[in-house]
Motif scaffolding. Structure first.
Motif, short mmCIF file in Angstrom:
data_model
loop_
_atom_site.label_atom_id
_atom_site.label_comp_id
_atom_site.label_asym_id
_atom_site.label_seq_id
_atom_site.Cartn_x
_atom_site.Cartn_y
_atom_site.Cartn_z
N ASP A 89 0.88 -1.23 -0.10
CA ASP A 89 0.17 0.05 0.01
C ASP A 89 0.78 1.33 -0.01
O ASP A 89 0.97 2.30 1.04
N THR A 125 3.33 3.05 8.41
CA THR A 125 3.62 2.19 9.60
C THR A 125 4.66 2.75 10.55
O THR A 125 5.18 3.72 10.04
N ARG A 183 8.26 -14.33 -4.35
CA ARG A 183 7.20 -13.81 -3.94
C ARG A 183 6.18 -14.93 -4.19
O ARG A 183 5.35 -15.50 -3.61
N GLY A 191 3.39 -18.77 3.16
CA GLY A 191 4.21 -17.82 3.83
C GLY A 191 5.16 -18.34 4.70
O GLY A 191 5.89 -17.75 5.37
N GLU A 237 5.61 -5.23 10.09
CA GLU A 237 4.89 -6.48 9.81
C GLU A 237 4.46 -6.53 8.39
O GLU A 237 3.54 -5.71 7.87
N LEU A 238 4.82 -7.56 7.35
CA LEU A 238 4.33 -7.61 5.96
C LEU A 238 3.01 -8.37 6.16
O LEU A 238 2.87 -9.38 6.74
N GLU A 239 2.01 -8.17 5.24
CA GLU A 239 0.78 -8.63 5.20
C GLU A 239 0.66 -9.43 3.87
O GLU A 239 1.12 -8.90 2.77
N GLY A 240 0.50 -10.81 4.03
CA GLY A 240 0.25 -11.68 3.00
C GLY A 240 1.77 -12.34 2.47
O GLY A 240 2.70 -11.87 2.70
N ALA A 243 3.80 -10.57 -0.12
CA ALA A 243 4.42 -9.46 0.54
C ALA A 243 5.95 -10.06 1.10
O ALA A 243 6.90 -9.34 1.19
N LYS A 244 5.65 -11.25 1.86
CA LYS A 244 6.95 -11.73 2.63
C LYS A 244 7.97 -12.13 1.80
O LYS A 244 9.07 -12.06 2.19
N SER A 247 10.86 -9.54 1.78
CA SER A 247 11.16 -9.04 3.20
C SER A 247 12.95 -8.65 3.17
O SER A 247 13.19 -7.67 3.85
N LEU A 255 9.85 -9.84 9.93
CA LEU A 255 9.22 -11.21 10.20
C LEU A 255 10.15 -12.46 9.58
O LEU A 255 9.67 -13.38 9.07
#
Length: 273
Positions: A89, A125, A183, A191, A237-240, A243-244, A247, A255
């Motif tokens: 986002d 964030t 990804r 994840g 903190e990454l969502e999804g 997205a991780k 990192s 994370l």
């Protein structure tokens, strides 16, 4: 982590990080996906041959499968720079004063090292985070609202210099190429990937830290930023799952098991340097 020869290879004169490592990572990543797609295609062709009672030998399907696998992998490589920002986002920096401060610092760094001034974006964030991406073919530097609000000018210069070091060396280009396969791997494993900071990833992160020291007015500022992240204890903190998979692009990889220990190692390495 570094020896005497590393200490004489300052980024201003040569790339401290050897890009052949990244080229190899890109090659292996896309060949793995090409192989997986080729195998899946072969299974589908063989199944279709039996179901449709086609007079095709099992071996005849191999060349077609290989071509499909390589074609899909090549297409993935072509679109990788366009999808590296998908899943985040990002938005324009909301505060005009903060944006002007960032642009002033960024322009000074880019003019010094001779690179294109990147696009800017903000991610909401409270954690102190900075990362560089490719938006299409252009570099994009993303700062968290926490970084924009809490970093001093010298600290801001230090973290921006770190991202420009990646852009200048070409490292951000290879990061963009690797974004899509990593990804997808994170998505496929729900994840579970990446679960830890591997040695090559940790070394790369620390090398980029060192690379930024030669293009900032006050090198200890990066140490101050890392200590501030450690002491505040507010982590991004990454969502999804997808997205991780990105990192490793951030200032403090979120994370990841071992990232806090890596933070201490980075501070110690920079203090020794």
């Amino acid at each position: 982590m570094f020896d005497a020869s590393d200490r004489t290879t300052i980024w201003g004169g040569a790339n401290l990080y050897q890009l052949w490592h990244k080229r190899l990572q890109v090659l292996v990543s896309y060949l793995v996906f090409a192989s997986a797609i080729a195998i899946l295609t072969w299974v589908l062709l063989v199944t279709a041959s039996y179901l449709l009672s086609l007079n095709r030998d099992v071996i005849e399907n191999i060349p077609v499968s290989v071509v499909v696998g390589l074609g899909v992998a090549a297409l993935m490589l072509l679109v990788s720079k366009w999808v590296s920002v998908v899943g985040f986002d990002f938005e324009p920096i909301g505060d005009a004063v903060l944006e002007a401060r960032v642009k002033t610092v960024l322009e000074a760094i880019c003019t010094q090292v001779g690179v294109q001034i990147p696009l800017l974006a903000e991610i909401k964030t409270p954690a102190i985070e900075v990362a560089s991406f490719k938006k299409g073919g252009e570099p994009l530097v993303v700062l968290s609202s926490g970084a924009l609000e809490s970093l001093s000018v010298l600290e801001l210069e230090a973290v921006l210099a770190r991202e420009i070091a990646k852009v200048r060396s070409g490292l951000s280009d290879y990061d963009a190429y690797l974004s899509l396969p990593r990804r997808l791997l994170a998505l496929v494993t729900l994840g579970a990937y990446p679960e830890s900071v591997t040695l090559p990833m940790a070394q790369e992160i620390m090398l980029v830290d060192v690379a930024s020291l030669s293009i900032t007015r006050f090198p200890p500022a990066l140490i101050l930023v890392l200590k501030k992240i450690r002491d505040e204890g507010v982590f991004f903190e990454l969502e999804g799952a997808a997205a991780k998979g990105s990192s490793w692009l951030w200032l403090n990889p979120p994370l990841l098991k071992g990232s806090k220990a890596l933070l201490e190692d980075r501070i110690a390495q920079l203090e020794e340097w």
